[in-house]
Design an enzyme around this catalytic site. Structure first.
Site, mmCIF file in Angstrom:
data_model
loop_
_atom_site.group_PDB
_atom_site.id
_atom_site.type_symbol
_atom_site.label_atom_id
_atom_site.label_comp_id
_atom_site.label_asym_id
_atom_site.label_seq_id
_atom_site.Cartn_x
_atom_site.Cartn_y
_atom_site.Cartn_z
ATOM 1 N N GLU A 219 -27.065 -27.887 16.155
ATOM 2 C CA GLU A 219 -26.328 -26.675 16.401
ATOM 3 C C GLU A 219 -24.928 -26.922 16.817
ATOM 4 O O GLU A 219 -24.676 -27.560 17.653
ATOM 5 C CB GLU A 219 -26.789 -25.538 17.415
ATOM 6 N N GLU A 330 -25.215 -15.190 18.678
ATOM 7 C CA GLU A 330 -26.443 -14.948 19.287
ATOM 8 C C GLU A 330 -26.081 -14.494 20.799
ATOM 9 O O GLU A 330 -25.107 -15.086 21.341
ATOM 10 C CB GLU A 330 -27.256 -16.225 19.385
#
Ligand SMILES: *[C@@H]1O[C@H](CO)[C@@H](O)[C@H](O)[C@H]1NC(C)=O
Ligand SMILES: *[C@@H]1O[C@H](CO)[C@@H](O)[C@H](O)[C@H]1NC(C)=O
Length: 415
Positions: A219, A330
């Site tokens: 990520e 997120e």
């Protein structure tokens, strides 16, 4: 002298017993806290390698220029004899000419600490971990790690689990093929975080395996995380795990794994400037790709900075290829007093508002099995509660595949 220290020791012992006698819980708490102190110090020593030079950043960070061969990665037993690769064997070419000066986002994004100095070639800049950083974590062990159950899993969601963990997403994704990397140009904002234990991030996920205990993930993106960094600044970050955020992996260089080769960009350092509503917009491209020769996963920040790589052996599924790519935001909603918190995702504004108001990802691309960047086929979208955070995709000639995403969290329709 010996006599004195012996005397001191028995006095401390005596006092210790006394404390245990009068208050067993206080006695053990004292023991636990001194054990913890020692543990914190040992951890800091592991993370903060002796610097060649130190730079004080205006945001309060200390950036240590650490010799490239002394970086945390080389604490890993498998990397003891690793020969650093200073550059990738291969660099995938994009669909877009990144140097084209037409899209009006030309102002350079940099890192704040550059105002006060640079690291020399042969060293890498490392954000120094402070005692308070570690003390904010739930435990020394969990410092620098994501909580479990935060994996955005489109379509087959268990609603209870999502509402329990508080992690919420607004993402675009592709699956059903083998992927060897992904790229996007990400709009940079500084979302407001209501509670210090919440965060807001915008990133690319490179995922391998099913969504079980052995999920592999790489990520990269930007985040605001008061718990991790002690402030509300927007920071460049990376993450990796090979077991669904359990034992392996971490943010940035907070464990051994990622090998950094770049002397200009520090993981976890603040990005500046950030975009403002109905005002200047800033974005930064992030590319992650698999070197077809050595199999390592490389990362590039902006058009100029190849940061380094995750060695292939860290992973199981990703040692071969990725099975899913996700792009988007997120947040954690800690749900104070039964309400959704007002922690923002992206700019804090919904996709409907469009450019300079809502946050975007543009030029989203994947690396295919012939190692070329190409436009993704069939982009899906996913969000748990679109009234809190939403996502809308589109495509045009200038931006290729793009989407707007995010939202304000708590509002009339997201109580
Ligand atoms: C989570 O809970 C809220 C409020 O109870 C509900 O509206 C929402 O649908 C739930 N999320 C999911 C994914 O089911
Ligand atoms: C971060 O922002 C919140 C409000 O959004 C504020 O309450 C808090 O004091 C800020 N923290 C720091 C370290 O500036």
């Amino acid at each position: 002298m010996a006599h004195f220290s012996n005397g001191l020791r028995s006095w401390v012992l005596f006092l210790g017993c006394f404390l245990v006698l009068i208050s067993p819980s206080l006695g053990s708490r004292l023991a636990a806290s001194s054990r913890n102190k020692l543990e914190v110090q040992k951890h800091l020593k592991r993370l903060n390698k002796p610097p060649v030079k130190t730079i004080q950043s205006p945001d309060g960070d200390i950036i240590d220029c650490v010799h490239i061969s002394h970086q945390p990665a080389f604490d890993h037993p498998f990397l003891k004899d690793h020969k650093i690769q200073m550059r990738p064997n291969y660099h995938p070419e994009g669909l877009y000419d990144e140097n084209k000066v037409s899209d009006g986002h030309k102002e350079r994004i940099a890192q704040l600490w550059h105002m006060n100095g640079r690291c020399a070639e042969g060293t890498i800049p490392v954000r120094r971990t402070k005692k308070d950083d570690v003390l904010r974590a739930s435990s020394v062990k969990r410092y620098g790690k994501k909580k479990r159950r935060s994996i955005p899993k489109p379509r087959s969601v268990d609603p209870d689990l999502i509402n329990q963990s508080g992690h919420q997403h607004a993402i675009a994704y592709v699956e059903g093929d083998k992927y060897y990397g992904a790229k996007a140009t990400i709009n940079v904002w500084e979302p407001k975080i209501q509670q210090p234990n919440e965060f807001s991030l915008s990133q690319i996920w490179i995922l391998g395996g099913s969504f079980g205990e052995d999920l592999n993930s790489i990520e990269a993106g930007w985040q605001v995380s008061p718990d991790l960094y002690g402030d509300n600044n927007t920071r460049l970050f990376t993450y990796w795990t090979s077991d669904a955020y359990q034992a392996t992996g971490c943010y940035n260089l907070l464990c051994s794994g990622f090998i950094q080769v770049n002397s200009e960009i520090a993981m976890g350092a603040s990005i500046s400037p950030v975009s403002a509503y109905r005002n200047s917009q800033y974005d930064v491209s992030i590319l992650v790709w698999k070197d077809p020769k050595e199999g390592h996963w490389w990362m590039q920040f902006g058009n100029d900075y190849v940061l380094g790589y995750w060695p292939s052996f860290l992973f199981s599924y990703l040692a071969d290829s990725a099975s899913m790519i996700e792009w988007g935001g997120e947040v954690v909603n800690s749900g104070v007093d039964g309400h959704h918190t007002s922690t923002q995702m992206g700019s804090g504004h919904f996709p409907e508002e469009g450019f300079a108001k809502s946050s975007y990802f543009r030029k989203i691309q994947v690396v295919d099995s012939s190692n070329n960047l190409k436009a993704p086929k069939e982009v899906g979208t996913f969000t748990e509660q679109s009234n809190c955070y939403d996502v809308q995709t589109g495509s045009n000639e200038d931006w290729g595949h793009y989407f707007y995403y995010g939202g304000p969290g708590r509002n009339q329709n997201c109580p």
